[in-house]
Design a protein around this motif. Structure first.
Motif, short mmCIF file in Angstrom:
data_model
loop_
_atom_site.label_atom_id
_atom_site.label_comp_id
_atom_site.label_asym_id
_atom_site.label_seq_id
_atom_site.Cartn_x
_atom_site.Cartn_y
_atom_site.Cartn_z
N UNK A 246 31.48 104.65 37.04
CA UNK A 246 31.78 104.99 35.66
C UNK A 246 32.31 106.39 35.45
N UNK A 247 31.68 107.37 36.09
CA UNK A 247 32.08 108.76 35.82
C UNK A 247 33.54 108.99 36.18
N UNK A 248 33.95 108.53 37.35
CA UNK A 248 35.33 108.74 37.79
C UNK A 248 36.31 107.91 36.95
N UNK A 249 35.97 106.64 36.71
CA UNK A 249 36.90 105.75 36.01
C UNK A 249 37.09 106.17 34.55
N UNK A 250 36.02 106.58 33.87
CA UNK A 250 36.17 107.02 32.49
C UNK A 250 36.96 108.32 32.41
N UNK A 251 36.79 109.18 33.41
CA UNK A 251 37.60 110.40 33.46
C UNK A 251 39.07 110.05 33.65
N UNK A 252 39.35 109.10 34.54
CA UNK A 252 40.73 108.67 34.76
C UNK A 252 41.33 108.11 33.48
N UNK A 253 40.58 107.25 32.80
CA UNK A 253 41.06 106.65 31.56
C UNK A 253 41.38 107.73 30.53
#
Length: 437
Positions: A246-253
Protein backbone atom coordinates in the motif's frame (compact mmCIF):
# COMPACT_ATOMS: atom_id res chain seq x y z
CA UNK A 1 -11.06 -8.36 -13.15
CA UNK A 2 -13.71 -10.94 -12.51
CA UNK A 3 -10.99 -13.16 -11.04
CA UNK A 4 -10.64 -10.89 -7.99
CA UNK A 5 -12.25 -12.49 -4.92
CA UNK A 6 -14.97 -10.59 -3.07
CA UNK A 7 -13.06 -10.74 0.21
CA UNK A 8 -9.36 -11.01 0.91
CA UNK A 9 -7.98 -12.09 4.26
CA UNK A 10 -5.66 -9.53 5.84
CA UNK A 11 -2.93 -10.94 8.06
CA UNK A 12 -3.63 -9.74 11.62
CA UNK A 13 0.06 -9.11 12.19
CA UNK A 14 -0.06 -6.22 9.72
CA UNK A 15 -2.87 -4.56 11.66
CA UNK A 16 -3.42 -2.17 8.80
CA UNK A 17 0.22 -1.06 8.65
CA UNK A 18 2.32 -2.03 5.62
CA UNK A 19 5.05 -4.34 6.76
CA UNK A 20 7.07 -5.12 3.65
CA UNK A 21 9.10 -2.20 2.34
CA UNK A 22 9.51 -1.96 -1.44
CA UNK A 23 11.18 1.01 -3.05
CA UNK A 24 9.26 3.08 -5.54
CA UNK A 25 10.32 2.23 -9.09
CA UNK A 26 10.52 5.63 -10.75
CA UNK A 27 10.50 4.01 -14.20
CA UNK A 28 6.88 2.94 -13.73
CA UNK A 29 5.55 5.96 -11.86
CA UNK A 30 3.82 7.61 -14.81
CA UNK A 31 0.97 5.58 -16.24
CA UNK A 32 -2.81 5.77 -15.83
CA UNK A 33 -2.67 9.22 -14.20
CA UNK A 34 -0.61 10.79 -16.98
CA UNK A 35 -2.75 9.21 -19.71
CA UNK A 36 -5.96 10.31 -17.96
CA UNK A 37 -4.73 13.88 -17.50
CA UNK A 38 -3.54 14.13 -21.10
CA UNK A 39 -6.81 12.73 -22.47
CA UNK A 40 -8.65 15.51 -20.60
CA UNK A 41 -7.22 17.93 -23.19
CA UNK A 42 -9.18 16.33 -26.01
CA UNK A 43 -10.22 18.33 -29.11
CA UNK A 44 -13.52 19.24 -27.43
CA UNK A 45 -11.66 20.51 -24.38
CA UNK A 46 -9.27 22.43 -26.61
CA UNK A 47 -12.29 24.13 -28.18
CA UNK A 48 -13.55 25.13 -24.72
CA UNK A 49 -10.18 26.57 -23.67
CA UNK A 50 -9.80 28.33 -27.05
CA UNK A 51 -13.23 29.92 -26.66
CA UNK A 52 -12.34 30.95 -23.10
CA UNK A 53 -9.24 32.81 -24.27
CA UNK A 54 -10.93 34.27 -27.35
CA UNK A 55 -14.02 35.54 -25.53
CA UNK A 56 -12.64 36.53 -22.12
CA UNK A 57 -8.93 37.08 -22.74
CA UNK A 58 -6.89 36.32 -19.64
CA UNK A 59 -9.78 36.99 -17.22
CA UNK A 60 -10.74 33.35 -16.60
CA UNK A 61 -7.27 31.78 -16.58
CA UNK A 62 -7.48 31.53 -12.76
CA UNK A 63 -9.94 28.65 -13.16
CA UNK A 64 -6.99 26.42 -14.11
CA UNK A 65 -5.46 27.01 -10.67
CA UNK A 66 -8.77 26.43 -8.90
CA UNK A 67 -9.56 23.16 -10.66
CA UNK A 68 -6.09 21.62 -10.19
CA UNK A 69 -6.40 20.41 -6.55
CA UNK A 70 -10.00 19.32 -7.12
CA UNK A 71 -9.03 17.27 -10.19
CA UNK A 72 -6.12 15.71 -8.34
CA UNK A 73 -8.29 14.69 -5.39
CA UNK A 74 -11.08 13.13 -7.47
CA UNK A 75 -8.71 11.25 -9.76
CA UNK A 76 -6.57 9.98 -6.87
CA UNK A 77 -9.67 8.63 -5.17
CA UNK A 78 -10.90 6.87 -8.32
CA UNK A 79 -7.42 5.42 -8.88
CA UNK A 80 -7.25 4.19 -5.28
CA UNK A 81 -10.59 2.44 -5.65
CA UNK A 82 -9.31 0.58 -8.71
CA UNK A 83 -5.94 -0.36 -7.20
CA UNK A 84 -7.30 -1.39 -3.79
CA UNK A 85 -10.22 -3.49 -5.05
CA UNK A 86 -8.92 -4.70 -8.42
CA UNK A 87 -12.23 -3.54 -9.94
CA UNK A 88 -13.27 -0.48 -11.89
CA UNK A 89 -15.64 2.16 -10.60
CA UNK A 90 -18.77 0.67 -12.18
CA UNK A 91 -17.80 -2.78 -10.88
CA UNK A 92 -17.75 -1.43 -7.34
CA UNK A 93 -20.93 0.61 -7.69
CA UNK A 94 -22.94 -2.35 -8.99
CA UNK A 95 -21.75 -4.54 -6.07
CA UNK A 96 -22.83 -2.18 -3.31
CA UNK A 97 -25.73 -0.18 -4.73
CA UNK A 98 -28.98 -1.05 -6.54
CA UNK A 99 -28.44 -2.13 -10.14
CA UNK A 100 -30.67 0.64 -11.49
CA UNK A 101 -28.27 3.28 -10.12
CA UNK A 102 -25.27 1.79 -11.91
CA UNK A 103 -27.26 1.11 -15.11
CA UNK A 104 -28.64 4.67 -15.24
CA UNK A 105 -25.24 6.29 -14.71
CA UNK A 106 -23.56 4.00 -17.24
CA UNK A 107 -26.26 4.63 -19.86
CA UNK A 108 -25.83 8.40 -19.56
CA UNK A 109 -22.04 8.03 -19.64
CA UNK A 110 -22.27 5.93 -22.81
CA UNK A 111 -24.45 8.55 -24.55
CA UNK A 112 -22.22 11.47 -23.52
CA UNK A 113 -19.00 9.66 -24.47
CA UNK A 114 -20.33 8.66 -27.89
CA UNK A 115 -21.32 12.26 -28.67
CA UNK A 116 -17.92 13.43 -27.44
CA UNK A 117 -16.19 10.88 -29.67
CA UNK A 118 -18.11 12.20 -32.66
CA UNK A 119 -17.14 15.80 -31.92
CA UNK A 120 -13.49 14.86 -31.33
CA UNK A 121 -13.24 12.83 -34.55
CA UNK A 122 -14.82 15.69 -36.49
CA UNK A 123 -12.30 18.18 -35.05
CA UNK A 124 -9.41 15.83 -35.83
CA UNK A 125 -10.61 15.42 -39.43
CA UNK A 126 -10.93 19.20 -39.87
CA UNK A 127 -7.42 19.66 -38.44
CA UNK A 128 -6.09 17.08 -40.91
CA UNK A 129 -7.76 18.96 -43.77
CA UNK A 130 -6.30 22.26 -42.51
CA UNK A 131 -2.76 20.86 -42.60
CA UNK A 132 -2.91 18.83 -45.83
CA UNK A 133 -5.85 20.18 -47.84
CA UNK A 134 -7.26 16.66 -48.30
CA UNK A 135 -10.99 16.00 -47.69
CA UNK A 136 -11.88 15.79 -44.01
CA UNK A 137 -13.99 12.65 -44.58
CA UNK A 138 -10.85 10.71 -45.46
CA UNK A 139 -9.20 11.64 -42.17
CA UNK A 140 -12.41 10.94 -40.26
CA UNK A 141 -12.51 7.32 -41.44
CA UNK A 142 -8.75 6.82 -40.97
CA UNK A 143 -8.71 8.18 -37.43
CA UNK A 144 -11.85 6.29 -36.36
CA UNK A 145 -10.54 3.04 -37.83
CA UNK A 146 -7.11 3.44 -36.25
CA UNK A 147 -8.47 4.24 -32.77
CA UNK A 148 -10.87 1.29 -32.75
CA UNK A 149 -8.45 -1.22 -34.30
CA UNK A 150 -5.53 -0.32 -32.02
CA UNK A 151 -7.67 -0.68 -28.91
CA UNK A 152 -9.08 -4.03 -30.02
CA UNK A 153 -6.01 -5.78 -31.42
CA UNK A 154 -3.08 -4.46 -29.36
CA UNK A 155 -2.30 -6.12 -26.03
CA UNK A 156 -2.62 -3.93 -22.96
CA UNK A 157 1.07 -3.30 -22.19
CA UNK A 158 1.87 -2.39 -25.79
CA UNK A 159 -1.20 -0.18 -26.05
CA UNK A 160 -0.41 1.55 -22.75
CA UNK A 161 3.02 2.44 -24.15
CA UNK A 162 1.39 3.90 -27.27
CA UNK A 163 -0.91 6.05 -25.13
CA UNK A 164 2.04 7.27 -23.05
CA UNK A 165 3.89 8.35 -26.20
CA UNK A 166 0.76 10.11 -27.49
CA UNK A 167 0.81 12.33 -24.40
CA UNK A 168 3.77 14.10 -26.05
CA UNK A 169 1.20 15.69 -28.38
CA UNK A 170 0.44 18.07 -25.53
CA UNK A 171 3.83 19.69 -26.08
CA UNK A 172 2.53 21.20 -29.31
CA UNK A 173 0.48 23.70 -27.29
CA UNK A 174 3.48 24.68 -25.19
CA UNK A 175 5.42 25.21 -28.43
CA UNK A 176 2.56 27.30 -29.87
CA UNK A 177 2.50 29.43 -26.73
CA UNK A 178 6.09 30.53 -27.33
CA UNK A 179 5.43 31.19 -31.02
CA UNK A 180 3.12 34.11 -30.19
CA UNK A 181 3.74 37.38 -28.39
CA UNK A 182 2.26 37.01 -24.89
CA UNK A 183 1.86 40.13 -22.72
CA UNK A 184 3.08 38.28 -19.64
CA UNK A 185 2.29 41.06 -17.16
CA UNK A 186 -1.34 41.18 -18.27
CA UNK A 187 -1.50 37.38 -18.32
CA UNK A 188 -0.11 37.22 -14.79
CA UNK A 189 -2.71 39.71 -13.54
CA UNK A 190 -5.50 37.62 -15.09
CA UNK A 191 -4.09 34.50 -13.45
CA UNK A 192 -3.52 35.87 -9.93
CA UNK A 193 -5.64 39.07 -9.68
CA UNK A 194 -8.46 38.54 -12.16
CA UNK A 195 -11.04 41.17 -12.99
CA UNK A 196 -14.20 39.25 -13.77
CA UNK A 197 -17.41 40.86 -15.00
CA UNK A 198 -20.07 38.44 -13.80
CA UNK A 199 -22.71 37.72 -16.39
CA UNK A 200 -24.66 34.68 -17.63
CA UNK A 201 -22.01 34.21 -20.34
CA UNK A 202 -19.20 34.26 -17.78
CA UNK A 203 -21.01 31.81 -15.55
CA UNK A 204 -21.70 29.46 -18.46
CA UNK A 205 -18.05 29.49 -19.48
CA UNK A 206 -16.89 28.71 -15.94
CA UNK A 207 -19.36 25.83 -15.83
CA UNK A 208 -18.04 24.62 -19.21
CA UNK A 209 -14.46 24.73 -17.90
CA UNK A 210 -15.38 22.72 -14.81
CA UNK A 211 -17.34 20.25 -16.93
CA UNK A 212 -14.38 19.86 -19.28
CA UNK A 213 -11.71 19.42 -16.60
CA UNK A 214 -13.71 17.21 -14.21
CA UNK A 215 -15.51 14.69 -16.43
CA UNK A 216 -17.07 11.34 -15.46
CA UNK A 217 -15.24 9.36 -18.14
CA UNK A 218 -11.93 10.26 -16.48
CA UNK A 219 -13.04 8.68 -13.18
CA UNK A 220 -14.10 5.44 -14.85
CA UNK A 221 -10.99 5.25 -17.04
CA UNK A 222 -8.37 5.77 -14.32
CA UNK A 223 -10.03 3.36 -11.88
CA UNK A 224 -10.30 0.71 -14.61
CA UNK A 225 -6.70 1.22 -15.70
CA UNK A 226 -5.43 0.71 -12.15
CA UNK A 227 -7.53 -2.46 -11.98
CA UNK A 228 -6.15 -3.49 -15.38
CA UNK A 229 -2.61 -3.13 -14.04
CA UNK A 230 -3.54 -5.65 -11.33
CA UNK A 231 -5.21 -8.04 -13.77
CA UNK A 232 -2.33 -7.89 -16.22
CA UNK A 233 0.40 -8.95 -13.76
CA UNK A 234 0.15 -12.41 -12.14
CA UNK A 235 2.47 -11.27 -9.33
CA UNK A 236 0.31 -8.28 -8.37
CA UNK A 237 -2.81 -8.43 -6.22
CA UNK A 238 -5.36 -5.79 -5.23
CA UNK A 239 -4.12 -3.85 -2.22
CA UNK A 240 -6.93 -5.23 -0.06
CA UNK A 241 -5.33 -8.64 -0.64
CA UNK A 242 -1.76 -7.39 -0.28
CA UNK A 243 -1.78 -4.36 2.05
CA UNK A 244 2.00 -4.46 2.47
CA UNK A 245 2.25 -2.90 -0.99
CA UNK A 246 0.00 0.00 0.00
CA UNK A 247 2.57 2.59 0.98
CA UNK A 248 4.50 2.39 -2.30
CA UNK A 249 1.46 1.99 -4.57
CA UNK A 250 -0.49 4.89 -3.05
CA UNK A 251 2.60 7.07 -3.34
CA UNK A 252 2.91 6.08 -7.01
CA UNK A 253 -0.75 6.85 -7.63
CA UNK A 254 -0.38 10.26 -5.98
CA UNK A 255 2.68 11.25 -8.02
CA UNK A 256 1.29 9.85 -11.28
CA UNK A 257 -2.04 11.63 -10.84
CA UNK A 258 -0.48 14.97 -9.90
CA UNK A 259 1.83 14.84 -12.93
CA UNK A 260 -1.09 14.03 -15.22
CA UNK A 261 -3.40 16.73 -13.86
CA UNK A 262 -0.58 19.32 -13.82
CA UNK A 263 0.21 18.56 -17.47
CA UNK A 264 -3.49 18.82 -18.31
CA UNK A 265 -3.94 22.21 -16.66
CA UNK A 266 -0.66 23.69 -17.91
CA UNK A 267 -1.65 22.82 -21.46
CA UNK A 268 -5.14 24.25 -20.93
CA UNK A 269 -3.55 27.44 -19.59
CA UNK A 270 -1.22 27.60 -22.60
CA UNK A 271 -4.22 27.37 -24.95
CA UNK A 272 -6.10 30.11 -23.07
CA UNK A 273 -3.03 32.37 -23.12
CA UNK A 274 -2.39 31.74 -26.83
CA UNK A 275 -5.96 32.54 -27.87
CA UNK A 276 -6.21 35.51 -25.50
CA UNK A 277 -3.03 37.08 -26.89
CA UNK A 278 -4.02 36.56 -30.53
CA UNK A 279 -7.74 36.09 -31.11
CA UNK A 280 -9.13 38.18 -28.25
CA UNK A 281 -6.56 40.90 -28.91
CA UNK A 282 -7.88 41.16 -32.48
CA UNK A 283 -11.58 41.01 -31.50
CA UNK A 284 -12.14 37.43 -32.70
CA UNK A 285 -14.42 36.41 -29.84
CA UNK A 286 -16.22 33.30 -31.08
CA UNK A 287 -14.63 29.86 -31.67
CA UNK A 288 -16.86 26.91 -32.55
CA UNK A 289 -14.29 24.10 -32.72
CA UNK A 290 -10.63 23.50 -31.95
CA UNK A 291 -9.95 23.40 -35.72
CA UNK A 292 -11.53 26.87 -35.99
CA UNK A 293 -9.03 28.05 -33.38
CA UNK A 294 -6.11 26.61 -35.35
CA UNK A 295 -7.33 28.29 -38.54
CA UNK A 296 -7.96 31.63 -36.80
CA UNK A 297 -4.42 31.69 -35.41
CA UNK A 298 -2.84 31.81 -38.89
CA UNK A 299 -3.18 35.57 -39.61
CA UNK A 300 -1.80 36.58 -36.21
CA UNK A 301 0.68 33.86 -35.22
CA UNK A 302 1.75 32.59 -38.63
CA UNK A 303 1.40 29.37 -40.61
CA UNK A 304 3.72 27.35 -38.39
CA UNK A 305 1.81 28.16 -35.19
CA UNK A 306 -1.46 27.22 -36.91
CA UNK A 307 -0.02 23.93 -38.15
CA UNK A 308 1.50 23.02 -34.77
CA UNK A 309 -1.84 23.77 -33.08
CA UNK A 310 -3.67 21.60 -35.64
CA UNK A 311 -1.20 18.72 -35.28
CA UNK A 312 -1.77 18.87 -31.53
CA UNK A 313 -5.50 18.44 -32.12
CA UNK A 314 -4.87 15.22 -34.05
CA UNK A 315 -2.40 13.89 -31.46
CA UNK A 316 -4.61 14.58 -28.45
CA UNK A 317 -7.61 13.18 -30.32
CA UNK A 318 -5.78 9.92 -30.99
CA UNK A 319 -5.28 9.70 -27.23
CA UNK A 320 -8.71 10.89 -26.12
CA UNK A 321 -11.01 8.93 -28.46
CA UNK A 322 -9.78 5.51 -27.22
CA UNK A 323 -10.08 6.72 -23.61
CA UNK A 324 -13.67 7.85 -24.21
CA UNK A 325 -14.61 4.59 -25.94
CA UNK A 326 -12.66 2.47 -23.47
CA UNK A 327 -14.11 4.11 -20.35
CA UNK A 328 -17.64 3.54 -21.72
CA UNK A 329 -16.83 -0.11 -22.46
CA UNK A 330 -15.31 -0.68 -19.01
CA UNK A 331 -18.29 0.94 -17.29
CA UNK A 332 -20.90 -0.97 -19.32
CA UNK A 333 -19.03 -4.26 -19.09
CA UNK A 334 -18.52 -4.05 -15.33
CA UNK A 335 -22.15 -3.08 -14.76
CA UNK A 336 -23.31 -6.02 -16.90
CA UNK A 337 -20.72 -8.45 -15.44
CA UNK A 338 -19.06 -9.01 -18.82
CA UNK A 339 -15.42 -10.07 -19.19
CA UNK A 340 -13.58 -6.76 -19.59
CA UNK A 341 -9.99 -5.66 -20.11
CA UNK A 342 -7.71 -4.51 -22.90
CA UNK A 343 -5.41 -7.45 -22.26
CA UNK A 344 -8.11 -9.99 -23.14
CA UNK A 345 -8.26 -11.55 -26.56
CA UNK A 346 -11.15 -10.14 -28.65
CA UNK A 347 -12.87 -13.55 -28.77
CA UNK A 348 -12.88 -13.70 -24.96
CA UNK A 349 -14.42 -10.24 -24.48
CA UNK A 350 -16.66 -9.77 -27.51
CA UNK A 351 -19.19 -7.47 -25.83
CA UNK A 352 -16.46 -5.30 -24.29
CA UNK A 353 -14.62 -4.77 -27.56
CA UNK A 354 -17.91 -4.54 -29.44
CA UNK A 355 -18.85 -1.55 -27.26
CA UNK A 356 -15.56 0.16 -28.13
CA UNK A 357 -16.07 -0.37 -31.87
CA UNK A 358 -19.76 0.59 -31.79
CA UNK A 359 -19.20 3.79 -29.79
CA UNK A 360 -16.39 4.84 -32.13
CA UNK A 361 -18.41 3.97 -35.24
CA UNK A 362 -21.53 5.83 -34.09
CA UNK A 363 -19.42 8.84 -33.15
CA UNK A 364 -17.83 8.84 -36.62
CA UNK A 365 -21.20 8.43 -38.38
CA UNK A 366 -22.58 11.43 -36.51
CA UNK A 367 -20.36 13.58 -38.74
CA UNK A 368 -22.24 12.33 -41.83
CA UNK A 369 -25.65 13.36 -40.48
CA UNK A 370 -27.40 16.75 -40.25
CA UNK A 371 -26.70 16.72 -36.48
CA UNK A 372 -24.72 19.81 -35.52
CA UNK A 373 -21.68 18.42 -33.64
CA UNK A 374 -21.33 21.62 -31.62
CA UNK A 375 -24.94 21.51 -30.46
CA UNK A 376 -24.51 17.80 -29.72
CA UNK A 377 -21.40 18.62 -27.70
CA UNK A 378 -23.41 21.06 -25.60
CA UNK A 379 -25.88 18.24 -24.90
CA UNK A 380 -22.97 15.95 -23.98
CA UNK A 381 -21.57 18.60 -21.63
CA UNK A 382 -24.95 18.88 -19.92
CA UNK A 383 -25.20 15.10 -19.57
CA UNK A 384 -21.62 14.93 -18.26
CA UNK A 385 -22.37 17.62 -15.70
CA UNK A 386 -25.52 15.88 -14.53
CA UNK A 387 -23.81 12.48 -14.37
CA UNK A 388 -20.67 13.74 -12.63
CA UNK A 389 -22.41 14.82 -9.41
CA UNK A 390 -24.05 11.49 -8.46
CA UNK A 391 -21.00 9.55 -9.71
CA UNK A 392 -18.67 11.65 -7.55
CA UNK A 393 -20.98 11.35 -4.55
CA UNK A 394 -21.22 7.56 -4.89
CA UNK A 395 -17.47 7.36 -5.47
CA UNK A 396 -16.82 9.30 -2.26
CA UNK A 397 -19.12 6.96 -0.32
CA UNK A 398 -17.44 3.88 -1.82
CA UNK A 399 -13.99 5.22 -0.92
CA UNK A 400 -14.90 5.47 2.78
CA UNK A 401 -16.47 2.01 3.13
CA UNK A 402 -14.21 -0.36 5.00
CA UNK A 403 -15.99 -3.33 3.39
CA UNK A 404 -14.72 -2.04 0.03
CA UNK A 405 -11.41 -0.37 0.82
CA UNK A 406 -10.28 -2.44 3.82
CA UNK A 407 -7.50 -0.52 5.63
CA UNK A 408 -7.19 1.92 2.70
CA UNK A 409 -10.34 3.98 3.26
CA UNK A 410 -9.89 7.58 2.13
CA UNK A 411 -9.65 10.17 4.87
CA UNK A 412 -8.08 13.46 5.89
CA UNK A 413 -7.41 16.25 3.40
CA UNK A 414 -8.02 13.99 0.40
CA UNK A 415 -11.51 13.16 1.64
CA UNK A 416 -12.37 16.82 2.23
CA UNK A 417 -11.03 17.86 -1.17
CA UNK A 418 -13.07 15.09 -2.80
CA UNK A 419 -16.27 16.27 -1.18
CA UNK A 420 -15.38 19.89 -2.00
CA UNK A 421 -14.96 18.92 -5.66
CA UNK A 422 -18.35 17.19 -5.54
CA UNK A 423 -19.98 20.28 -4.02
CA UNK A 424 -18.34 22.60 -6.56
CA UNK A 425 -19.57 20.43 -9.44
CA UNK A 426 -23.07 20.36 -7.95
CA UNK A 427 -23.05 24.17 -7.75
CA UNK A 428 -21.72 24.40 -11.32
CA UNK A 429 -24.45 22.12 -12.66
CA UNK A 430 -27.08 24.05 -10.69
CA UNK A 431 -25.76 27.31 -12.12
CA UNK A 432 -25.78 25.83 -15.63
CA UNK A 433 -29.42 24.73 -15.32
CA UNK A 434 -30.39 28.09 -13.80
CA UNK A 435 -28.83 30.08 -16.65
CA UNK A 436 -30.47 27.81 -19.23
CA UNK A 437 -33.89 28.36 -17.64
Amino acid sequence: MSSVPDECPIPPALNGVPGRQRRLDWRRVVGPGLITGASDDDPSGIATYSQTGAQFGFALSWTMILTFPLMCAVQMISARIGRVTGRGLAGNIVRFYPAWIANSLVALLLIANTINIGADLGAMADAGKLVTGLPSQVFLLIFAGFCAAAEVFMRYKAYARVLKWLTLALLSYIVTLFMVDIPWLEAGRGLVFPHVEWSPETLMMIVAIFGTTISPYLFFWQASQEAEEVEDDDEVQPLKCDPAEGRVELKRIGIDTMIGMLASNLVALAIVFTCAATLNAHDILNIRTSADAASALKPFAGDYASIVFAVGIVGTGLLAVPVLAGSAAYALGEARHWPVGLDRRPKRAKAFYGTIVLATAIGALMNFTPIDPIRALVVAAIINGIVSVPVMAVMMLVSTRKSVMSVFTVGGALLWLGWLATAVMALAVGAMIYTMI
